[in-house]
Design a protein around this motif. Structure first.
Motif, PDB file in Angstrom:
ATOM      1  N   LEU A 112      80.196  55.257  39.706  1.00  9.54           N
ATOM      2  CA  LEU A 112      81.153  56.060  40.460  1.00  9.54           C
ATOM      3  C   LEU A 112      80.883  57.557  40.316  1.00  9.54           C
ATOM      4  N   TYR A 113      81.109  58.267  41.406  1.00 11.31           N
ATOM      5  CA  TYR A 113      80.948  59.709  41.437  1.00 11.31           C
ATOM      6  C   TYR A 113      82.304  60.375  41.205  1.00 11.31           C
ATOM      7  N   LYS A 115      83.384  63.350  42.628  1.00  9.94           N
ATOM      8  CA  LYS A 115      83.902  63.859  43.906  1.00  9.94           C
ATOM      9  C   LYS A 115      82.894  63.576  45.012  1.00  9.94           C
ATOM     10  N   VAL A 116      83.425  63.447  46.234  1.00 11.23           N
ATOM     11  CA  VAL A 116      82.592  63.205  47.408  1.00 11.23           C
ATOM     12  C   VAL A 116      82.894  64.295  48.437  1.00 11.23           C
ATOM     13  N   TYR A 150      82.732  54.836  51.780  1.00  9.02           N
ATOM     14  CA  TYR A 150      83.260  55.552  50.610  1.00  9.02           C
ATOM     15  C   TYR A 150      84.765  55.362  50.467  1.00  9.02           C
ATOM     16  N   GLU A 151      85.480  55.374  51.582  1.00 11.31           N
ATOM     17  CA  GLU A 151      86.936  55.181  51.513  1.00 11.31           C
ATOM     18  C   GLU A 151      87.282  53.772  51.042  1.00 11.31           C
ATOM     19  N   TYR A 155      87.353  56.379  47.324  1.00  8.66           N
ATOM     20  CA  TYR A 155      87.104  57.812  47.212  1.00  8.66           C
ATOM     21  C   TYR A 155      87.980  58.611  48.175  1.00  8.66           C
TER      22      TYR A 155
END
Length: 180
Positions: A112-113, A115-116, A150-151, A155
């Motif tokens: 997992l990141y 922020k995107v 991503y959603e 995110y």
């Protein structure tokens, strides 16, 4: 705690230019690897691996992006920027309407990141080249698949406004600094 920041968006939206500016500013960055995979395939006689063997292309991208994430995690850098992330792989497969193994989603949920940031399609800066064969219209369509991928993972996507590369980088850094 290390922040892993991913830049997403369709082809030709300015992500690589932003990443180059972050490198100039002294940030650690993980470049887009699809060009590398494409060029290697072309040397091996496959003109457009993404179009001719999309699953193989995507598996190679998944492996490369996973390795980038692992390398970043081992770094002492407080902030690391990524030109595309692991979920991009299955977003592109969805764009093509191709089946792919569950491991694509599993890896997206595992790595997992923080922020995107999304760079929207911007016709004024769009250029096609040897490794970017998509039209601007295709870039717009790909953009919707990326946002959806991503959603679905959960995110919150932060839209990067149009502007100069410097302005876009400043926006991202300002958002990171002031976001709680």
């Amino acid at each position: 705690m290390q922040q892993k920041i991913v830049l997403i968006g369709g082809p030709g939206t300015g992500k690589s230019s932003i990443l180059r500016e972050f490198i100039k500013r002294g940030y650690e960055c993980m470049p887009e690897i699809s060009r590398e995979v494409t060029l290697k395939a072309q040397k091996d006689g496959i003109d457009q691996l993404f179009l001719e063997q999309p699953l193989l292309f995507s598996q190679l991208l998944l492996e490369g992006r996973e390795q980038q994430y692992i390398d970043a995690h081992q770094s002492d850098a407080e902030i690391i920027f990524f030109d595309r992330g692991i979920p991009d792989v299955h977003a592109y497969m969805n764009y093509l309407g191709s089946d792919f193994p569950d491991i694509f989603i599993e890896k997206s949920n595992k790595y997992l990141y923080t922020k995107v940031f999304m760079c929207a399609p911007w016709e004024d800066i769009y250029k096609s080249d040897n490794e970017r064969y998509e039209t601007f219209e295709q870039s717009v369509k790909i953009d919707t698949f990326l946002k959806e991928a991503y959603e679905e993972i959960g995110y919150h996507i932060i839209d990067v406004p149009f502007g100069t590369v410097h302005e876009r980088c400043d926006f991202i850094l300002h958002t990171l600094k002031h976001d709680v």
